[in-house]
Design a protein around this motif. Structure first.
Motif, PDB file in Angstrom:
ATOM      1  N   VAL A 316     -55.707  43.507 -20.644  1.00 51.32           N
ATOM      2  CA  VAL A 316     -56.128  42.547 -21.671  1.00 51.32           C
ATOM      3  C   VAL A 316     -57.517  42.015 -21.351  1.00 51.32           C
ATOM      4  O   VAL A 316     -58.397  41.934 -22.231  1.00 51.32           O
ATOM      5  N   LEU A 320     -60.804  42.722 -23.748  1.00 50.71           N
ATOM      6  CA  LEU A 320     -61.527  41.575 -24.312  1.00 50.71           C
ATOM      7  C   LEU A 320     -63.020  41.685 -24.033  1.00 50.71           C
ATOM      8  O   LEU A 320     -63.853  41.385 -24.897  1.00 50.71           O
ATOM      9  N   TYR A 524     -49.651  33.823 -27.423  1.00 53.06           N
ATOM     10  CA  TYR A 524     -50.443  34.677 -26.536  1.00 53.06           C
ATOM     11  C   TYR A 524     -51.144  35.772 -27.336  1.00 53.06           C
ATOM     12  O   TYR A 524     -52.336  36.057 -27.128  1.00 53.06           O
ATOM     13  N   ASN A 528     -55.404  36.430 -28.237  1.00 51.50           N
ATOM     14  CA  ASN A 528     -56.089  37.583 -27.649  1.00 51.50           C
ATOM     15  C   ASN A 528     -56.329  38.740 -28.604  1.00 51.50           C
ATOM     16  O   ASN A 528     -56.682  39.843 -28.163  1.00 51.50           O
TER      17      ASN A 528
END
Length: 607
Positions: A316, A320, A524, A528
């Motif tokens: 993740v 990102l 969450y 994201n």
């Protein structure tokens, strides 16, 4: 944005309910497998092939709907009794007996391809025997895998169930009667689940009730189960049409609709008040151990769930960072959160009508197909078509899915795109979705597998989620090399899809092993990714329903990429990407360890 669904066919969804055959009494035998008498001249190879062929035939007899999906029509009139104690005993004995028999064979005497097959076969039997130590049959359906919806699809005339002859119609009538009995047995099993505290989360039960209510029409002719009558061939005589129409109308009115009503009322009046408040598998008896088993089964690894969770967090963070580079490349002035909001809401990123979305995927199909010969020696004979998800299931279906072509070539593969919420289907996500669900993703891998010759039947029709979803996610990565992501927005779509698969590692393990709530998981994912909130909710509830399955995508992709990097390093200039793809695709679906063994042997042979 869209979210790719699992590539499991409806046959697998129904097989999960355990469709069996009461007449198959020989499956209760526990001593030896009855195979043709072996002569002294019979080789180990011949013995193995006879053994696994016999297993496959016995399995089809035990799982009649699975048989229909693999093109064996001997059991089209049977639904199966897959929740009974008799069935569970037969299934146990089937796996136990064949595992014992295959272990009597000397694996070292088999050729290389059959050594891989042997490893797959023993792996499958061991996993099946381990799986039956957990009470899966106490939760026979959920909002994601609904046997009711699967039966509607079978009866649509566009799935595996044939409707070409009067006998076909008689077979479907009998199969519907079996389904009606299954609904009664399901309530018995769910009552046992209530007593054992093995029940679904309350929110998932809330999703099931309207799915069932949607089937409860007052006029039998309005029922989706009446569809076969509207599809009767012109070759049927007037008398045959009249008789079948009367029989189907009576069956639906007198037995099917009352059965569906009883099942809906059971969920609404009995099961709902006993559903659990916990959202993850940890809330079930022995739930954390059960979840680790499910994680192992879906990923075909022995990775601890804590390790999977950590991999997800790392991925993740990496993705990102890549997303922010795209934001800077296109000159967007706000931060990444603002960029997400822009991509998720501004009108230029979405189609105005449903047909425009479907047509867009047809254009992409031609564009991608033009690149495929540069990367593959082996390509499927079967084609695929793009279709919108049917209206009766579009509100609860995932953003996209794939259904395999008919084994006999009579029906193409289907790339389903959900057109219900156009705001969940951004234009910038189309390239990666097409690569994943169609070519060279699920359509390539599954169609090629079905078209294999010279391999045991169980290999042509078996599946491992980590392999099949890992390959589809690898196909998205391959799109970079194909030059399909030169548009930074399409590349962002690729990153967004990869982010989904990375978040799944975090959220699935969070829900089922770390005590996360549904709301925590939703938040969450919202923090994201640019996903639509409706998609996020559907995703999280999917993970609640089928724990561990969502882990398979990223775990499988990382393993394939790792093996490719290993081969490139070992072979240098001798590395042939087409040949590497041949190794991955031409033995059927493989557990991760077996795939690794095959690639390592290929690397050694190339040296």
């Amino acid at each position: 944005m869209k979210k790719a669904i699992v590539a499991l066919s409806i046959s697998m969804a129904l097989a999960m309910t355990g469709c069996g055959d009461k007449s198959n009494s020989q499956l209760n035998e526990v001593d030896t497998v009855k195979t043709p008498a072996a002569s002294q001249e019979q080789t180990v190879e011949q013995e193995y092939l006879l053994l696994v062929d016999k297993f496959f035939k016995d399995q089809l007899e035990l799982e009649p709907i699975y048989a229909t999906f693999v093109g064996v029509n001997d059991f089209n009139d049977q639904f199966g009794d897959g929740l009974s104690d008799e069935y569970l005993t037969k299934r146990h004995n089937l796996n136990k007996r064949y595992l014992a028999e295959v272990k009597k064979l000397d694996r070292s005497q088999l050729p290389a391809d059959l050594r891989l097959s042997y490893d797959m076969f023993t792996y499958d039997r061991n996993v099946a025997l381990a799986d039956e130590t957990f009470p899966n049959h106490f939760m026979p359906m959920n909002q994601f895998y609904s046997t009711v919806i699967s039966m509607v699809q079978l009866g649509s005339g566009e799935s595996a169930q044939p409707f070409k002859t009067v006998e076909d119609y008689r077979n479907w009538e009998k199969r519907l009667l079996g389904f009606i009995e299954w609904m009664k047995q399901a309530q018995v099993r769910m009552n046992e689940g209530i007593e054992s505290k093995v029940v679904l989360p309350r929110v998932l039960v809330d999703r099931i009730i309207p799915q069932l209510s949607a089937q409860l029409v007052t006029n039998p002719e309005k029922s989706l189960f009446y569809t076969p009558i509207t599809l009767m061939p012109a070759s049927f005589s007037a008398e045959e049409k009249a008789t079948l129409t009367e029989e189907y109308t009576k069956l639906i009115a007198d037995k099917l609709l009352p059965g569906l009503t009883e099942l809906r009322d059971y969920f609404q009046n009995t099961y709902l008040k006993s559903a659990r408040a916990s959202d993850g598998w940890w809330g079930l008896p022995n739930g954390k151990v059960w979840y680790q088993h499910l994680a192992n089964t879906h990923t075909t690894t022995t990775m601890p769930v804590d390790e999977i969770h950590k991999i997800g967090l790392d991925e993740v963070a990496r993705i990102l960072s890549e997303m922010d580079k795209v934001r800077q490349q296109v000159g967007f002035k706000g931060d990444l959160t603002d960029f997400f909001a822009s991509l998720s809401s501004e009108p230029q990123y979405f189609f105005d009508d449903r047909q425009g979305l479907v047509d867009g995927y047809m254009v992409l199909k031609d564009k991608i197909n033009a690149e495929l010969p540069k990367y593959f020696n082996v390509m499927p004979k079967a084609d695929y078509v793009v279709k919108p998800v049917e209206s009766f299931r579009e509100q609860s279906a995932a953003g996209a899915s794939y259904e395999s072509p008919a084994v006999d070539g009579s029906r193409p593969g289907v790339f389903y795109i959900n057109t219900y919420n156009l705001k969940a289907q951004p234009k910038w996500g189309m390239t990666t979705l097409s690569l994943h669900e169609a070519a060279p993703g699920h359509h390539f891998q599954i169609a090629i597998k079905q078209e294999l010759t010279g391999v045991p039947e169980f290999q042509r029709f078996g599946n491992y989620t980590a392999f099949e979803e890992g390959w589809a996610l690898y196909a998205e990565y391959l799109g970079i090399e194909m030059g399909l992501f030169e548009d930074p927005y399409q590349y962002f779509g690729k990153l967004s899809d990869e982010m989904l698969r990375a978040m799944r590692l975090v959220v699935d393990t969070g829900l089922h092993a770390k005590g996360w709530t549904r709301e925590q998981a939703i938040q969450y994912m919202m923090d994201n990714s640019p996903m639509a909130e409706s998609d996020i909710i559907a995703e999280v509830e999917r993970y609640m329903a089928i724990p561990g399955q969502a882990l398979s995508y990223k775990v499988g992709q990382l393993k394939i990429l790792s093996l490719r990097a290993q081969a490139e390093q070992a072979l240098g200039d001798k590395f042939d990407l087409k040949a590497f793809h041949d190794q991955i695709l031409t033995s059927g679906s493989l557990p991760m360890e077996v795939m690794e063994l095959k690639v390592n042997e290929w690397i050694a042979s190339q040296k």
